[in-house]
Design an enzyme around this catalytic site. Structure first.
Site, mmCIF file in Angstrom:
data_model
loop_
_atom_site.group_PDB
_atom_site.id
_atom_site.type_symbol
_atom_site.label_atom_id
_atom_site.label_comp_id
_atom_site.label_asym_id
_atom_site.label_seq_id
_atom_site.Cartn_x
_atom_site.Cartn_y
_atom_site.Cartn_z
ATOM 1 C CE LYS A 71 -3.953 2.178 0.870
ATOM 2 N NZ LYS A 71 -3.727 3.105 -0.498
ATOM 3 C CE LYS A 95 3.852 7.699 6.161
ATOM 4 N NZ LYS A 95 3.325 8.535 5.194
ATOM 5 C CE LYS A 107 4.998 7.439 -1.681
ATOM 6 N NZ LYS A 107 4.437 7.684 -0.366
HETATM 7 N N1 GLU Z 1 0.835 9.126 0.380
HETATM 8 C C1 GLU Z 1 0.250 8.787 1.311
HETATM 9 C C2 GLU Z 1 1.358 8.499 2.393
HETATM 10 O O1 GLU Z 1 2.710 8.434 2.131
HETATM 11 C C3 GLU Z 1 -0.807 8.049 1.868
HETATM 12 C C4 GLU Z 1 -0.985 6.676 1.159
HETATM 13 C C5 GLU Z 1 -1.914 5.687 1.302
HETATM 14 O O2 GLU Z 1 -2.991 6.387 1.490
HETATM 15 O O3 GLU Z 1 -1.948 4.764 0.723
HETATM 16 O O4 GLU Z 1 1.397 7.934 3.798
#
Ligand code: GLU
Length: 417
Positions: A71, A95, A107
């Site tokens: 994700k 995260k 990513k």
């Molecule tokens: N781009 C955001 C982050 O770096 C959101 C990623 C997401 O919602 O999957 O946390």
């Protein structure tokens, strides 16, 4: 030898290495985490409005899927390159594991300058990128989302393109969509809201009453303005806010709703009548309880960290504190809510969006915020506990929590032998 501090990929590898060592885990854990499990570089051909063909370079990195599908966001930016995307996918692993989401880190991005593209070209680029990676993404494989210079409209084109390729609506493919096609209520506010919840939870653990504290917020975009509003709704006195042109200061507390109205009308904070002007650098050094850097990276550095007076720094931006500043703040006893938690509200509500898409049952905004608060609080407690157990910064503690969870998943799946 390469200077690790300059390369985000080497920096991410170093953080994982350190976490594996502190936790006393086998080196196989690091060997599996030091690079993405899968990494794709793709050609993205786009017909420009003048009829010519331009081929952009796109990437998608799937770092580790031990805990679930990968994700993470997609950025459209001229600086996007392989090492940056790999590093960002590694930070997403941290995260997601820290927030206890059933995901690994991913990513992606396209190296391009969105300011040089018309709306129609942007749509074609978004659709072509999805065609290029369609085989390797999916609601149970890898779920993209917005990041730098991408937004709900781009997510809508992408989910539409993927749904056409599949021949069925697949809203669970991507998060951060418009609410009209399965986006979650509260997704837009999620990062700012999560930042305040995480910071308030830390204040609680430190015995600081958030509702009586003073707050300064650097950055008044989607993250900073929402964080300022929510902090003020919770009773804190927001004495300073800023945008790229400069800041506003009012020792008795700013009326954030008015400031937001002013900013909407004037597209800047400058000139707001009921406050004094303050520079962005002075804002960082104010005598406040809580400082929320929610704008750019590298704002707290070896030059100014010793002058920070806040007791808590909550990172809304990515990387606002340099490693040197981190060490200085740690020495001074200033607690830093690291970006991997401070701005994890976004991916947490992305998870809620995906759950709603997969179950076809949609939640109210109040349900979303309530659940977000619970996830942030739980992550903060796990991180704080590691911080106390090993006597390391909260940032290192975040890695410890994440690496321990991912390692456990890899172990029971039989990947470590
Ligand atoms: N781009 C955001 C982050 O770096 C959101 C990623 C997401 O919602 O999957 O946390």
């Amino acid at each position: 030898m390469a200077d690790a501090s300059l390369n985000p990929y080497l920096r991410a590898q170093q953080s994982f290495k350190e976490a594996v060592e502190i936790l006393g885990l086998e080196t196989a854990v690091f060997d599996l985490l030091k690079q993405p499990m899968r990494f794709f570089e793709v050609a993205v051909p786009v017909v420009r409005d003048d009829g010519s063909l331009e081929v952009f370079t796109g990437y998608r990195s799937q770092h580790n899927d031990a805990l679930g599908p990968t994700k993470g966001g997609l950025r459209f930016h001229p600086n996007v390159d392989a090492d940056e995307v790999k590093a960002l996918s590694m930070w997403m692993t941290v995260k997601c594991a820290l927030l206890h989401l059933p995901y690994g880190g991913g990513k992606g991005g396209v190296r391009c300058d969105v300011d040089q593209l018309s709306e129609a070209e942007l749509e074609r680029l978004s659709r072509e990128y999805i065609r290029a990676i369609a085989l390797v993404i999916g609601p149970d494989k890898d779920i993209p989302a917005p990041d730098v210079s991408t937004n709900p409209q781009i997510m809508a084109w992408m989910v539409d393109e993927y749904s056409r390729i599949r021949g069925e609506n697949t809203f669970g493919l991507i998060t951060g969509k418009p609410v009209a096609i399965g986006g979650s209520r509260g997704r837009v506010e999620a990062t700012g809201r999560g930042l305040v919840h995480a910071t308030r939870q830390l204040a609680l653990e430190l015995g600081i009453e958030f509702a009586k504290s003073t707050v300064a917020v650097q950055g008044f975009g989607n993250v900073g303005s929402v964080a300022a509003q929510i902090a003020s709704d919770l009773g804190a006195r927001v004495v300073a806010v800023s945008d790229k042109d400069g800041g506003l200061y009012h020792p008795q507390g700013l009326n954030i709703a008015h400031v937001i109205e002013y900013q909407k009308a004037h597209r800047t904070l400058t000139g707001y009548p009921e406050a004094d002007a303050i520079s962005n650098s002075a804002l960082l050094e104010l005598a406040v309880d809580v400082l929320l850097p929610a704008a750019l990276e590298n704002q707290l550095t070896a030059d100014n960290a010793s002058r920070v007076q806040a007791r808590i720094v909550g990172e809304g931006a990515n990387g606002p504190t340099t490693p040197e500043a981190d060490a200085i703040l740690f020495e001074k006893g200033v607690m830093v809510v690291p970006d991997v938690l401070g701005n994890a509200g976004g991916v947490t509500v992305s998870y809620f969006e995906w759950v709603q898409n997969q179950s076809r049952f949609y939640w109210s905004e109040a349900e979303v915020s309530q659940r977000l608060e619970a996830y942030m609080a739980e992550a903060m407690s796990a991180m704080h506990e590691m911080h106390q157990r090993f006597g390391v910064t909260l940032r290192k503690a975040a890695y410890l929590v994440a690496v321990e969870r991912v390692a456990q998943a890899m172990r029971v799946r039989g990947w470590l032998k």
